[in-house]
Enzyme design. Structure first.
Site, PDB file in Angstrom:
ATOM      1  N   ASP A   1      40.112  38.538  32.055  1.00  0.00           N
ATOM      2  CA  ASP A   1      40.949  39.549  32.723  1.00  0.00           C
ATOM      3  C   ASP A   1      40.939  39.425  34.249  1.00  0.00           C
ATOM      4  O   ASP A   1      40.675  40.415  34.961  1.00  0.00           O
ATOM      5  CB  ASP A   1      40.450  40.964  32.381  1.00  0.00           C
ATOM      6  CG  ASP A   1      40.415  41.264  30.902  1.00  0.00           C
ATOM      7  OD1 ASP A   1      41.190  40.662  30.149  1.00  0.00           O
ATOM      8  OD2 ASP A   1      39.598  42.122  30.499  1.00  0.00           O
TER       9      ASP A   1
ATOM     10  N   GLU B   1      49.968  45.358  27.466  1.00  0.00           N
ATOM     11  CA  GLU B   1      48.827  45.629  28.350  1.00  0.00           C
ATOM     12  C   GLU B   1      48.821  44.598  29.481  1.00  0.00           C
ATOM     13  O   GLU B   1      49.734  43.780  29.601  1.00  0.00           O
ATOM     14  CB  GLU B   1      47.499  45.570  27.583  1.00  0.00           C
ATOM     15  CG  GLU B   1      47.190  44.202  27.003  1.00  0.00           C
ATOM     16  CD  GLU B   1      45.923  44.180  26.140  1.00  0.00           C
ATOM     17  OE1 GLU B   1      45.270  45.220  25.943  1.00  0.00           O
ATOM     18  OE2 GLU B   1      45.594  43.081  25.643  1.00  0.00           O
TER      19      GLU B   1
HETATM   20  O1  FUB Z   1      39.035  42.940  28.251  1.00  0.00           O
HETATM   21  C1  FUB Z   1      39.406  44.036  27.464  1.00  0.00           C
HETATM   22  C2  FUB Z   1      40.897  44.101  27.303  1.00  0.00           C
HETATM   23  O2  FUB Z   1      41.371  42.911  26.694  1.00  0.00           O
HETATM   24  C3  FUB Z   1      41.679  44.174  28.596  1.00  0.00           C
HETATM   25  O3  FUB Z   1      41.629  45.397  29.234  1.00  0.00           O
HETATM   26  C4  FUB Z   1      43.003  43.776  28.081  1.00  0.00           C
HETATM   27  O4  FUB Z   1      43.974  43.500  29.052  1.00  0.00           O
HETATM   28  C5  FUB Z   1      42.655  42.590  27.214  1.00  0.00           C
HETATM   29  O5  FUB Z   1      42.533  41.421  27.974  1.00  0.00           O
END
Ligand code: FUB
Length: 324
Positions: free
Chosen positions: A15, A223
């Site tokens: 991330d 996301e």
């Molecule tokens: O790392 C946890 C979660 O997985 C992140 O917040 C998302 O964007 C995905 O990468």
């Protein structure tokens, strides 16, 4: 750098948020670890407890400095569990780290931690940002004194539990033909510690000017919001989650709307895909992660970087996630 390069071969980092501060490149990743928690749709297996910061003045050939643990969940007063994707912004010589974390009732909120240096350590504020929810904050410094946060994530990111910035009685997903649940964005207060206004929806339009629908799973937001500027335009990019693409949309101002343009990165090894786009020393780079080094364990991800190129019309050349 046409070939992707792993950045932290001796640990699991994911991330990435990446910025240039004082002519150096700073990387703010999540710090993956093996917690033993079984994989599920809530993302309980992403049970991270701290952040490291990395910096370099030469991303092509130089070494990366690991500044060590800069924020630990045990020092955050309101903490429950799970430190996910963070971002950092600089204003008036202070550095603000924004991070999602479940509170003691297992609800994701966004917290702030402050430092005098880009490499931290960061001191957390006693409470989360008022009115914050969900995950994956990304902050744009618009260069005119305004800073905007983009945030949100479906499924484990809990975005489906909210409408109009209010918590619902229970999670609710739109029908396939209805507009998709969008990312949110909000201007930050002058002191960088609160929202200056109510969060607004980040509308991504299709080629006919209609909002992308929930059933359009290869294009709709899931996301991992990121925002950057190129040639005066605002590029909003994100993950499509369960279809594993990094996509982007372009707009004329930070509030949007944005018009869908295409795929930045095709699926990588591992369930999640997540990124940052940044210009450094005259070249553009895509920072991202995959799960190749961990043998496909999706909660143990490794940081990568590859050069990102634009076409003459400002569109981004698609990169192969499983390319060599
Ligand atoms: O790392 C946890 C979660 O997985 C992140 O917040 C998302 O964007 C995905 O990468």
């Amino acid at each position: 750098m046409k070939t992707p390069k792993y950045l932290v071969p001796n640990d699991y980092m994911a991330d990435p948020a990446v910025h240039v501060f004082n002519d150096k490149l700073y990387i703010y990743p999540s710090h993956d670890r093996e917690s033993g928690i079984p994989e599920n749709d809530n993302g309980d297996h992403f049970d991270m407890v701290d952040y490291h910061v990395f910096s370099t003045d030469d991303i092509e050939n130089g070494s990366l400095i690991d500044h060590g643990v800069v924020l630990d969940v045990k020092n955050i007063p309101w903490a429950g569990r799970q430190l996910w994707d963070c971002d950092v912004a600089c204003k008036n010589g202070k550095y603000y780290m924004y991070f999602p974390l479940k509170d003691k009732t297992d609800i994701f909120r966004i917290g702030v931690a402050v430092s005098d240096k880009p490499e931290g350590p960061f001191t957390p504020c006693p409470d989360p940002v008022r009115g914050s929810y969900s995950i994956d904050p990304a902050v744009l410094d618009d260069g005119d004194g305004n800073f905007y946060m983009y945030f949100g994530g479906l499924w484990g990111g809990q975005l489906q539990r909210y409408r109009n910035n209010k918590a619902l009685e229970s999670a609710c997903f739109p029908a396939d033909h209805e507009p998709a649940l969008p990312s949110l964005m909000v201007r930050l207060s002058d002191d960088m510690l609160q929202f200056a206004e109510e969060p607004r929806e980040v509308i991504v339009l299709d080629e006919h000017g209609n909002p992308l629908t929930a059933g359009d799973t290869e294009r709709r937001f899931f996301e991992a919001s990121w925002i950057h500027k190129y040639n005066g335009k605002y590029y909003f990019s994100y993950s499509t989650g369960d279809t594993h693409l990094l996509c982007y949309a372009v707009g004329d101002n930070p509030y949007g709307p944005f018009t869908y343009q295409g795929v930045i990165l095709t699926p990588v090894e591992g369930w999640t895909t997540h990124h940052a786009i940044v210009e450094f020393k005259g070249k553009w780079y895509l920072f991202h992660h995959d799960s190749v080094p961990s043998g496909g364990r999706t909660w143990l991800r490794s940081l990568k970087v590859v050069e990102l190129e634009y076409n003459e019309d400002g569109t981004i050349k698609t990169i192969e996630g499983r390319g060599k």
